[in-house]
Design a protein around this motif. Structure first.
Motif, PDB file in Angstrom:
ATOM      1  N   ALA A  86      -7.856   1.830  -0.205  1.00 27.85           N
ATOM      2  CA  ALA A  86      -7.504   0.571   0.700  1.00 27.85           C
ATOM      3  C   ALA A  86      -7.285  -0.530  -0.503  1.00 27.85           C
ATOM      4  CB  ALA A  86      -8.714  -0.111   1.230  1.00 27.85           C
ATOM      5  N   ASP A  87      -6.791  -1.567  -0.135  1.00 27.28           N
ATOM      6  CA  ASP A  87      -6.540  -2.915  -0.872  1.00 27.28           C
ATOM      7  C   ASP A  87      -6.950  -4.071  -0.171  1.00 27.28           C
ATOM      8  OD1 ASP A  87      -5.489  -3.925  -3.254  1.00 27.28           O
ATOM      9  OD2 ASP A  87      -4.159  -5.212  -2.008  1.00 27.28           O
ATOM     10  N   ILE A  88      -7.584  -4.849  -0.864  1.00 22.91           N
ATOM     11  CA  ILE A  88      -8.403  -6.333  -0.284  1.00 22.91           C
ATOM     12  C   ILE A  88      -7.814  -7.317  -0.566  1.00 22.91           C
ATOM     13  CG2 ILE A  88     -10.625  -7.292  -0.006  1.00 22.91           C
ATOM     14  CD1 ILE A  88     -12.055  -4.706  -0.817  1.00 22.91           C
ATOM     15  N   ALA A  89      -7.305  -8.274   0.438  1.00 24.53           N
ATOM     16  CA  ALA A  89      -6.587  -9.528   0.150  1.00 24.53           C
ATOM     17  C   ALA A  89      -7.637 -10.499  -0.430  1.00 24.53           C
ATOM     18  CB  ALA A  89      -6.068 -10.074   1.473  1.00 24.53           C
ATOM     19  N   PRO A  90      -7.301 -11.549  -1.256  1.00 25.70           N
ATOM     20  CA  PRO A  90      -7.925 -12.393  -1.675  1.00 25.70           C
ATOM     21  C   PRO A  90      -9.033 -13.413  -0.384  1.00 25.70           C
ATOM     22  CG  PRO A  90      -5.838 -12.953  -2.587  1.00 25.70           C
ATOM     23  CD  PRO A  90      -5.751 -11.750  -1.402  1.00 25.70           C
ATOM     24  N   ASP A  91      -8.670 -12.966   0.628  1.00 26.23           N
ATOM     25  CA  ASP A  91      -9.630 -13.665   1.797  1.00 26.23           C
ATOM     26  C   ASP A  91     -10.553 -12.546   2.164  1.00 26.23           C
ATOM     27  OD1 ASP A  91      -7.712 -12.331   3.040  1.00 26.23           O
ATOM     28  OD2 ASP A  91      -6.884 -13.939   4.396  1.00 26.23           O
ATOM     29  N   GLY A  92     -10.405 -11.708   1.877  1.00 28.32           N
ATOM     30  CA  GLY A  92     -11.416 -10.376   2.159  1.00 28.32           C
ATOM     31  C   GLY A  92     -10.886  -9.477   3.344  1.00 28.32           C
ATOM     32  N   LEU A  93      -9.734  -9.708   3.521  1.00 31.85           N
ATOM     33  CA  LEU A  93      -9.064  -8.718   4.550  1.00 31.85           C
ATOM     34  C   LEU A  93      -8.844  -7.386   4.150  1.00 31.85           C
ATOM     35  CD1 LEU A  93      -6.454 -11.131   6.465  1.00 31.85           C
ATOM     36  CD2 LEU A  93      -8.544  -9.829   7.578  1.00 31.85           C
ATOM     37  N   VAL A  94      -9.212  -6.381   4.701  1.00 24.33           N
ATOM     38  CA  VAL A  94      -9.155  -5.144   4.168  1.00 24.33           C
ATOM     39  C   VAL A  94      -7.837  -4.286   4.881  1.00 24.33           C
ATOM     40  CG1 VAL A  94     -10.402  -2.810   3.793  1.00 24.33           C
ATOM     41  CG2 VAL A  94     -11.662  -4.932   3.468  1.00 24.33           C
ATOM     42  N   ALA A  95      -7.192  -3.864   4.110  1.00 21.92           N
ATOM     43  CA  ALA A  95      -6.014  -2.739   4.471  1.00 21.92           C
ATOM     44  C   ALA A  95      -6.354  -1.258   4.261  1.00 21.92           C
ATOM     45  CB  ALA A  95      -4.766  -3.457   3.831  1.00 21.92           C
ATOM     46  N   GLN A  96      -6.686  -0.713   5.226  1.00 20.44           N
ATOM     47  CA  GLN A  96      -7.057   0.844   4.884  1.00 20.44           C
ATOM     48  C   GLN A  96      -6.246   1.864   5.402  1.00 20.44           C
ATOM     49  OE1 GLN A  96      -9.649   3.035   7.620  1.00 20.44           O
ATOM     50  NE2 GLN A  96     -11.570   2.376   6.329  1.00 20.44           N
ATOM     51  N   PHE A  97      -5.961   2.725   4.528  1.00 25.23           N
ATOM     52  CA  PHE A  97      -5.073   4.022   4.786  1.00 25.23           C
ATOM     53  C   PHE A  97      -5.935   5.056   5.261  1.00 25.23           C
ATOM     54  CE2 PHE A  97      -3.018   7.752   3.529  1.00 25.23           C
ATOM     55  CZ  PHE A  97      -2.268   8.150   4.695  1.00 25.23           C
ATOM     56  N   ASN A  98      -5.514   5.681   6.481  1.00 23.90           N
ATOM     57  CA  ASN A  98      -6.269   6.803   6.731  1.00 23.90           C
ATOM     58  C   ASN A  98      -5.358   7.883   7.949  1.00 23.90           C
ATOM     59  OD1 ASN A  98      -8.357   8.774   7.568  1.00 23.90           O
ATOM     60  ND2 ASN A  98      -9.013   7.467   9.208  1.00 23.90           N
ATOM     61  N   GLY A  99      -4.898   8.813   7.020  1.00 25.98           N
ATOM     62  CA  GLY A  99      -4.005   9.855   7.772  1.00 25.98           C
ATOM     63  C   GLY A  99      -2.813   8.979   7.878  1.00 25.98           C
ATOM     64  N   THR A 100      -2.332   9.118   9.341  1.00 27.74           N
ATOM     65  CA  THR A 100      -1.245   8.537   9.603  1.00 27.74           C
ATOM     66  C   THR A 100      -0.961   6.933  10.090  1.00 27.74           C
ATOM     67  OG1 THR A 100      -1.359   9.202  12.029  1.00 27.74           O
ATOM     68  CG2 THR A 100      -0.523  10.864  10.659  1.00 27.74           C
ATOM     69  N   LYS A 101      -2.428   6.374  10.091  1.00 25.77           N
ATOM     70  CA  LYS A 101      -2.532   5.152  10.300  1.00 25.77           C
ATOM     71  C   LYS A 101      -2.819   4.003   9.261  1.00 25.77           C
ATOM     72  CE  LYS A 101      -2.276   6.381  14.556  1.00 25.77           C
ATOM     73  NZ  LYS A 101      -0.725   5.544  15.462  1.00 25.77           N
ATOM     74  N   LEU A 102      -2.528   2.902   9.206  1.00 20.49           N
ATOM     75  CA  LEU A 102      -3.015   1.780   8.207  1.00 20.49           C
ATOM     76  C   LEU A 102      -3.575   0.814   9.161  1.00 20.49           C
ATOM     77  CD1 LEU A 102      -1.082   0.598   5.206  1.00 20.49           C
ATOM     78  CD2 LEU A 102      -2.351  -1.006   6.583  1.00 20.49           C
TER      79      LEU A 102
END
Length: 646
Positions: free
Chosen positions: A264-280
């Protein structure tokens, strides 16, 4: 190739290789593509995204749409990228040269190269507390180093420091690094691979490593580490894209988790972008349901990063060719509603029908949502707006309509979106009844001599608005296409005509394309054409009648030459029929096929009988199917009568 004076001075100082970078190319609309990802970072100051290509030893600069702007070479084995806190310097780890390369993010000019005196790195990089931090080492021994860009190499002080690791801590393999701009001075380190799950948070505010928390890698928390991110606004790290581990009292404990993810990567405001298989998937802090989900295909996403303003996510998406394309995923903070439309499969024109559907979202929609409705049909091919429909509290909706036109009628329902949701569109199609009309075409089955001009007339019955008919002619044989020969409005009697030059068997088609109240109609008529055939007789010495029939007279030892002219077609043959007269009747001797040349000629020499008083006759025949093709109808040439005298 180009060089900078500052970089040259550092190269000499650290006994590094000569500096050389490839000049940036012109801006291109092509998306950034790399062979093996070597880091990714977004620059909010210059609205750029930088991607390292480990295979090519290059760094690619792209705009916020993912399109390539320029690139720089001379960074072999690039493994990771980081930006300084002020966005003025881009740092790259070159494991092949054992260097940290500093570049200007606005131009990709090399500003400096810092030699790392170890043959085991640098590997990962992160910036905080005014320094660029990097990991180095192998599975037996690893550490953390830093570059202080404020140190002038000319002062005699080395800007690069290899700190190792504080006493009582250990990390096998070069550690993953992360920092949080909201808490400068803290550096998270995680052991890569599955050999251990050691991790630590260090305070590096004063340029040294002080242990804040350490986990000894006994697999009690994370079962191996493939990714580590500092969590903004909380003393936590996110491990492997989903496990939230809090650090306190010198150690770590698990305090929560997102749905299973890889990294994953976390934005400065705390939003989480998470990769799992074929989905983000995008999550709000500590949420269990995604705010938004993107489909990134079946080949994975090895790296991703947020734009600093959380306006988009940049992901390297795998392709079937084993390469990775930079994708810009927009509106990550907007939830995507699911909208459905269900119309009857069939309906009667001018009778009321009902369309139903539902809109739903994982983030609650505003109360009283209105949906726009458009009907598209033969009367309104560009669409006609119908009254908006209000969604019920449970998300369902319905509306009625009386379709004025028959045929395929499409109902398109659209939600315009709001501050928390993207727009959504869905549609369904209903087949609305239409009446049948009559359409006829003459001359079906008729046979014509070669070259006859034939008038084909189509007759159209009752329709609504469309009174146009097309007439097509499709000659037999693959060398000539089906051709539109007439298109227009029928006359007051409902008729329209077109002429066809009958040189081949031909299928003629009349087409009525229908209108809002009458179905399309097509009819066909096949007319047939003979070939053009004639035979010239030569080597005779006279013509004279026997009875009422004219004969060509030959001496008994003269071979007649019979030259047939027949309409040419590739591979065509004429059938040569021969008969003799005996005791008042004609008897067939034999029939043979002879080729017709490209000039349409076929010459046959008939062997003389050698005796007088012989009467014979011959003719040339085209036989559909047996003469080498089937583009014409069977045609018989006229008999030529021969007499052999002394």
């Amino acid at each position: 190739m180009r060089s900078t004076s500052a970089a040259t001075a550092l190269a000499v100082l650290f006994s590094s290789v000569a500096l050389s970078v490839v000049a940036a190319g012109p801006a291109s609309a092509a998306s950034a593509v790399v062979g093996a990802p070597g880091g990714i970072v977004a620059d909010g100051v210059h609205q750029r995204v930088f991607v390292g290509d480990n295979t090519a030893g290059t760094i690619v600069a792209a705009d916020y749409s993912g399109a390539v702007l320029e690139s720089v070479s001379g960074v072999p084995g690039v493994t990771d990228l980081a930006l300084s806190a002020d966005g003025a310097t881009l740092y790259a780890a070159s494991s092949a040269l054992h260097e940290i390369v500093a570049l200007d993010p606005a131009t990709l000019d090399v500003k400096a190269r810092y030699a790392v005196v170890t043959d085991k790195g640098p590997r990962y990089v992160a910036f905080t507390a005014g320094r660029l931090w990097f990991s180095y080492g192998d599975q037996w021994s690893s550490g953390i180093g830093s570059v202080d860009p404020a140190v002038d190499p000319a002062s005699g002080t080395d800007p690069v420091t290899l700190h190792g690791l504080p006493s009582g801590t250990w990390i096998h393999d070069p550690g993953l690094l992360d920092t949080d701009p909201n808490t400068p001075g803290l550096l998270a380190v995680g052991e890569t691979g599955l050999s251990s799950d050691s991790m630590a948070v260090f305070d590096v505010t004063d340029g040294t490593l002080k242990t804040v928390a350490f986990h000894n890698g006994d697999y009690t928390l994370n079962q191996g580490i493939g990714d580590i991110d500092m969590v903004p606004g909380a003393p936590q790290v996110l491990v492997n894209g989903h496990l939230r581990d809090a650090y306190e009292n010198g150690g770590f404990k698990q305090v929560g988790a997102y749905p299973t993810g890889h990294h994953a990567d976390i934005a400065p405001d705390g939003l989480v972008a998470q990769f799992n298989g074929t989905k983000l998937a995008v999550f709000r802090p500590d949420a269990t349901k995604p705010l938004r989900t993107y489909d990134v295909g079946t080949y994975g996403t090895p790296d991703l990063t947020w734009a600093p303003d959380s306006s988009r996510i940049f992901a390297l998406v795998g392709t079937s060719g084993g390469r990775y394309t930079l994708k810009a995923l927009t509106d990550p903070t907007k939830n995507v509603p699911t909208l459905t439309v269900s119309a009857p499969s069939t309906a009667t024109r001018a009778k009321q029908l009902t369309v139903t559907g539902k809109i739903s979202a994982t983030v609650a929609l505003p109360a009283g949502v209105k949906l726009s409705v458009t009907r598209t049909d033969l009367e309104s091919p560009s669409g006609k707006a119908l009254p908006a429909v209000t969604v019920k509290a449970d998300g369902t909706y319905s509306f009625t309509d009386t379709p004025p036109a028959g045929g395929k009628v499409k109902y398109t329902v659209k939600y315009a979106g709001d501050a928390a949701h993207t727009s959504a569109t869905a549609s369904d199609t209903v087949e609305v009844s239409r009446n049948s009309t009559s359409l006829s075409l003459n001359n079906n089955g008729k046979l014509y001599n070669y070259g006859t001009d034939v008038k084909f007339t189509a007759h159209l019955g009752t329709t609504y608005k469309n009174r146009s008919v097309e007439i097509w002619a499709n000659p037999f044989g693959g060398d000539k296409p089906n051709k539109l020969i007439k298109s227009g409005t029928v006359n007051s009697d409902g008729n329209i005509s077109a002429w066809v030059d009958m040189t081949r068997d031909t299928t003629v088609t009349a087409v009525f394309k229908g209108d809002a109240r009458y179905k399309p109609r097509t009819v066909k008529a096949t007319a047939y054409a003979r070939v053009k055939v004639s035979t010239a007789v030569s080597k005779h010495y006279k013509t004279a009648k026997i009875g009422s029939t004219t004969y060509y007279w030959f001496h008994k030892s003269t071979d007649p030459l019979l030259t047939t002219t027949m309409t040419y077609y590739p591979g065509r043959q004429q059938r040569f029929d021969l008969q003799v007269y005996y005791q008042g009747s004609w008897y067939a001797l034999d029939s043979q096929y002879f080729p017709v040349g490209t000039n349409g000629k076929s010459a046959v020499t008939l062997e003389a009988p050698g005796e007088s008083g012989v009467r014979a006759r011959m003719r040339s025949v085209y036989v559909n199917g047996s003469s080498g093709d089937n583009v014409n109808s069977t045609t018989y040439g006229s008999w030529k009568y021969l007499y052999f005298s002394n």
